[in-house]
Design a protein around this motif. Structure first.
Motif, PDB file in Angstrom:
ATOM      1  N   PRO A   1     -31.307 -38.483 -14.157  1.00  0.00           N
ATOM      2  CA  PRO A   1     -32.580 -39.166 -13.913  1.00  0.00           C
ATOM      3  C   PRO A   1     -32.856 -39.312 -12.427  1.00  0.00           C
ATOM      4  CG  PRO A   1     -30.905 -40.742 -14.531  1.00  0.00           C
ATOM      5  CD  PRO A   1     -30.295 -39.374 -14.682  1.00  0.00           C
ATOM      6  N   GLU A   2     -34.141 -39.431 -12.095  1.00  0.00           N
ATOM      7  CA  GLU A   2     -34.547 -39.550 -10.694  1.00  0.00           C
ATOM      8  C   GLU A   2     -34.437 -40.996 -10.204  1.00  0.00           C
ATOM      9  OE1 GLU A   2     -38.553 -38.210 -10.795  1.00  0.00           O
ATOM     10  OE2 GLU A   2     -38.020 -36.294 -11.686  1.00  0.00           O
ATOM     11  N   ASP A   3     -34.925 -41.931 -10.985  1.00  0.00           N
ATOM     12  CA  ASP A   3     -35.026 -43.330 -10.565  1.00  0.00           C
ATOM     13  C   ASP A   3     -33.993 -44.169 -11.302  1.00  0.00           C
ATOM     14  OD1 ASP A   3     -35.779 -45.844  -9.756  1.00  0.00           O
ATOM     15  OD2 ASP A   3     -37.712 -45.820 -10.778  1.00  0.00           O
ATOM     16  N   THR A   4     -32.955 -44.606 -10.585  1.00  0.00           N
ATOM     17  CA  THR A   4     -31.902 -45.385 -11.235  1.00  0.00           C
ATOM     18  C   THR A   4     -31.751 -46.776 -10.626  1.00  0.00           C
ATOM     19  OG1 THR A   4     -30.250 -44.396  -9.799  1.00  0.00           O
ATOM     20  CG2 THR A   4     -30.588 -43.374 -11.980  1.00  0.00           C
ATOM     21  N   TYR A   5     -32.782 -47.279  -9.949  1.00  0.00           N
ATOM     22  CA  TYR A   5     -32.692 -48.626  -9.402  1.00  0.00           C
ATOM     23  C   TYR A   5     -32.441 -49.617 -10.545  1.00  0.00           C
ATOM     24  CZ  TYR A   5     -33.958 -53.133  -7.489  1.00  0.00           C
ATOM     25  OH  TYR A   5     -33.937 -54.452  -7.126  1.00  0.00           O
ATOM     26  N   ALA A   6     -31.357 -50.359 -10.467  1.00  0.00           N
ATOM     27  CA  ALA A   6     -30.960 -51.382 -11.443  1.00  0.00           C
ATOM     28  C   ALA A   6     -30.618 -50.802 -12.814  1.00  0.00           C
ATOM     29  CB  ALA A   6     -32.024 -52.467 -11.571  1.00  0.00           C
TER      30      ALA A   6
ATOM     31  N   GLY B   1     -16.739 -45.680 -28.097  1.00  0.00           N
ATOM     32  CA  GLY B   1     -17.912 -45.105 -28.747  1.00  0.00           C
ATOM     33  C   GLY B   1     -19.215 -45.641 -28.170  1.00  0.00           C
ATOM     34  N   THR B   2     -19.173 -46.023 -26.900  1.00  0.00           N
ATOM     35  CA  THR B   2     -20.340 -46.613 -26.246  1.00  0.00           C
ATOM     36  C   THR B   2     -20.907 -45.639 -25.227  1.00  0.00           C
ATOM     37  OG1 THR B   2     -19.394 -48.810 -26.510  1.00  0.00           O
ATOM     38  CG2 THR B   2     -21.147 -48.590 -24.892  1.00  0.00           C
ATOM     39  N   HIS B   3     -22.181 -45.278 -25.429  1.00  0.00           N
ATOM     40  CA  HIS B   3     -22.874 -44.384 -24.511  1.00  0.00           C
ATOM     41  C   HIS B   3     -24.308 -44.880 -24.398  1.00  0.00           C
ATOM     42  CE1 HIS B   3     -19.554 -41.508 -24.743  1.00  0.00           C
ATOM     43  NE2 HIS B   3     -19.546 -41.782 -26.036  1.00  0.00           N
ATOM     44  N   GLY B   4     -24.776 -45.069 -23.167  1.00  0.00           N
ATOM     45  CA  GLY B   4     -26.148 -45.520 -22.995  1.00  0.00           C
ATOM     46  C   GLY B   4     -26.435 -45.915 -21.556  1.00  0.00           C
ATOM     47  N   TRP B   5     -27.525 -46.646 -21.388  1.00  0.00           N
ATOM     48  CA  TRP B   5     -27.990 -47.071 -20.066  1.00  0.00           C
ATOM     49  C   TRP B   5     -28.061 -48.591 -20.019  1.00  0.00           C
ATOM     50  CZ3 TRP B   5     -28.457 -43.450 -16.349  1.00  0.00           C
ATOM     51  CH2 TRP B   5     -28.521 -42.110 -16.778  1.00  0.00           C
TER      52      TRP B   5
ATOM     53  N   GLY C   1     -30.347 -58.644 -18.172  1.00  0.00           N
ATOM     54  CA  GLY C   1     -29.624 -57.433 -18.500  1.00  0.00           C
ATOM     55  C   GLY C   1     -29.883 -57.010 -19.932  1.00  0.00           C
ATOM     56  N   LYS C   2     -29.840 -55.694 -20.143  1.00  0.00           N
ATOM     57  CA  LYS C   2     -30.026 -55.166 -21.486  1.00  0.00           C
ATOM     58  C   LYS C   2     -29.405 -53.773 -21.535  1.00  0.00           C
ATOM     59  CE  LYS C   2     -33.540 -54.730 -25.057  1.00  0.00           C
ATOM     60  NZ  LYS C   2     -34.936 -54.955 -25.416  1.00  0.00           N
ATOM     61  N   PHE C   3     -28.777 -53.469 -22.663  1.00  0.00           N
ATOM     62  CA  PHE C   3     -28.152 -52.169 -22.869  1.00  0.00           C
ATOM     63  C   PHE C   3     -28.986 -51.340 -23.837  1.00  0.00           C
ATOM     64  CE2 PHE C   3     -25.153 -49.333 -25.080  1.00  0.00           C
ATOM     65  CZ  PHE C   3     -24.670 -48.637 -23.983  1.00  0.00           C
ATOM     66  N   PHE C   4     -29.179 -50.077 -23.514  1.00  0.00           N
ATOM     67  CA  PHE C   4     -29.969 -49.164 -24.342  1.00  0.00           C
ATOM     68  C   PHE C   4     -29.046 -48.028 -24.792  1.00  0.00           C
ATOM     69  CE2 PHE C   4     -32.810 -51.463 -21.673  1.00  0.00           C
ATOM     70  CZ  PHE C   4     -33.885 -51.762 -22.501  1.00  0.00           C
ATOM     71  N   ALA C   5     -28.604 -48.084 -26.059  1.00  0.00           N
ATOM     72  CA  ALA C   5     -27.659 -47.122 -26.612  1.00  0.00           C
ATOM     73  C   ALA C   5     -28.335 -45.793 -26.910  1.00  0.00           C
ATOM     74  CB  ALA C   5     -27.030 -47.689 -27.885  1.00  0.00           C
ATOM     75  N   ASP C   6     -27.649 -44.715 -26.575  1.00  0.00           N
ATOM     76  CA  ASP C   6     -28.167 -43.372 -26.854  1.00  0.00           C
ATOM     77  C   ASP C   6     -28.460 -43.208 -28.340  1.00  0.00           C
ATOM     78  OD1 ASP C   6     -27.703 -42.857 -24.191  1.00  0.00           O
ATOM     79  OD2 ASP C   6     -25.997 -41.513 -24.522  1.00  0.00           O
ATOM     80  N   ARG C   7     -27.523 -43.623 -29.179  1.00  0.00           N
ATOM     81  CA  ARG C   7     -27.637 -43.429 -30.622  1.00  0.00           C
ATOM     82  C   ARG C   7     -28.874 -44.143 -31.179  1.00  0.00           C
ATOM     83  NH1 ARG C   7     -22.446 -45.059 -33.051  1.00  0.00           N
ATOM     84  NH2 ARG C   7     -21.732 -43.158 -32.065  1.00  0.00           N
ATOM     85  N   GLN C   8     -29.126 -45.356 -30.747  1.00  0.00           N
ATOM     86  CA  GLN C   8     -30.259 -46.128 -31.272  1.00  0.00           C
ATOM     87  C   GLN C   8     -31.597 -45.632 -30.741  1.00  0.00           C
ATOM     88  OE1 GLN C   8     -29.142 -50.081 -30.115  1.00  0.00           O
ATOM     89  NE2 GLN C   8     -28.092 -50.466 -32.060  1.00  0.00           N
TER      90      GLN C   8
ATOM     91  N   GLU D   1     -33.992 -40.441 -24.028  1.00  0.00           N
ATOM     92  CA  GLU D   1     -34.831 -41.461 -24.662  1.00  0.00           C
ATOM     93  C   GLU D   1     -34.317 -42.866 -24.324  1.00  0.00           C
ATOM     94  OE1 GLU D   1     -33.558 -38.800 -26.120  1.00  0.00           O
ATOM     95  OE2 GLU D   1     -35.257 -37.668 -26.915  1.00  0.00           O
ATOM     96  N   ALA D   2     -32.984 -43.016 -24.290  1.00  0.00           N
ATOM     97  CA  ALA D   2     -32.397 -44.310 -23.929  1.00  0.00           C
ATOM     98  C   ALA D   2     -32.730 -44.652 -22.480  1.00  0.00           C
ATOM     99  CB  ALA D   2     -30.886 -44.294 -24.139  1.00  0.00           C
ATOM    100  N   TYR D   3     -32.657 -43.642 -21.606  1.00  0.00           N
ATOM    101  CA  TYR D   3     -33.021 -43.855 -20.205  1.00  0.00           C
ATOM    102  C   TYR D   3     -34.485 -44.262 -20.084  1.00  0.00           C
ATOM    103  CZ  TYR D   3     -34.588 -42.927 -15.500  1.00  0.00           C
ATOM    104  OH  TYR D   3     -35.188 -43.053 -14.279  1.00  0.00           O
ATOM    105  N   ASP D   4     -35.366 -43.566 -20.801  1.00  0.00           N
ATOM    106  CA  ASP D   4     -36.798 -43.892 -20.749  1.00  0.00           C
ATOM    107  C   ASP D   4     -37.048 -45.328 -21.212  1.00  0.00           C
ATOM    108  OD1 ASP D   4     -37.416 -41.378 -19.778  1.00  0.00           O
ATOM    109  OD2 ASP D   4     -37.942 -40.563 -21.759  1.00  0.00           O
ATOM    110  N   ALA D   5     -36.370 -45.768 -22.255  1.00  0.00           N
ATOM    111  CA  ALA D   5     -36.518 -47.136 -22.755  1.00  0.00           C
ATOM    112  C   ALA D   5     -36.000 -48.135 -21.720  1.00  0.00           C
ATOM    113  CB  ALA D   5     -35.774 -47.305 -24.079  1.00  0.00           C
ATOM    114  N   ALA D   6     -34.866 -47.814 -21.098  1.00  0.00           N
ATOM    115  CA  ALA D   6     -34.306 -48.695 -20.071  1.00  0.00           C
ATOM    116  C   ALA D   6     -35.249 -48.801 -18.880  1.00  0.00           C
ATOM    117  CB  ALA D   6     -32.942 -48.164 -19.620  1.00  0.00           C
TER     118      ALA D   6
END
Length: 143
Positions: free
Chosen positions: A4-9, A19-23, A35-42, A48-53
């Motif tokens: 991703p281009e923009d990873t501020y915060a 088994g944890t993968h996400g942003w 704070g909030k975690f966005f799981a790849d699987r969900q 898509e998880a990055y976009d949601a985050a």
């Protein structure tokens, strides 16, 4: 691999054994942590998880920006020893161990900016340095 281009915060979390993968989004404003975690699987995958985050982070940042336009209520805290908001007595110890005392005025001329000025007690005396700091604080905060 996609990055991703923009990873501020926003940080990538990959813990294969758990088994944890996400942003993970983490921000702090005025002492409050968000704070909030966005799981790849969900979310349907890493992008898509990055976009949601990123959307969640951007909504928070928009809310923070709106709050910054509101005036903050400034009043002395229980820790304030000078009796004047933004004015404090500070001690600086030089590399050779010499101790210097100042009255310091601090203020924020605009969101995200901070200004301060110190007045030497040795040069001006305690009362005059304090008075100069109070005047500097008042001048710095007046429109």
């Amino acid at each position: 691999m996609w990055a991703p281009e923009d990873t501020y915060a926003i940080a990538r979390i990959d813990l294969p054994r758990a088994g944890t993968h996400g942003w993970q989004v983490r921000l702090q404003r005025r002492g409050v942590k968000y704070g909030k975690f966005f799981a790849d699987r969900q979310q349907g995958g890493p992008r898509e998880a990055y976009d949601a985050a990123r959307r969640w982070r951007d909504e928070l940042m928009t809310r923070f920006a709106a709050e910054e336009t509101q005036a903050r209520i400034c009043r002395p805290s229980a820790r304030n020893q000078s009796g004047v908001v933004g004015v404090s007595k500070i001690r600086i110890i030089a590399a050779n161990g010499t101790e210097y005392w100042f009255w310091q005025a601090a203020w924020c001329p605009a969101p995200g900016e901070r200004r301060s000025i110190k007045f030497s007690i040795k040069r001006h005396g305690d009362r005059a340095a304090f008075r100069l700091a109070v005047e500097a604080r008042r001048d710095g905060t007046s429109p």
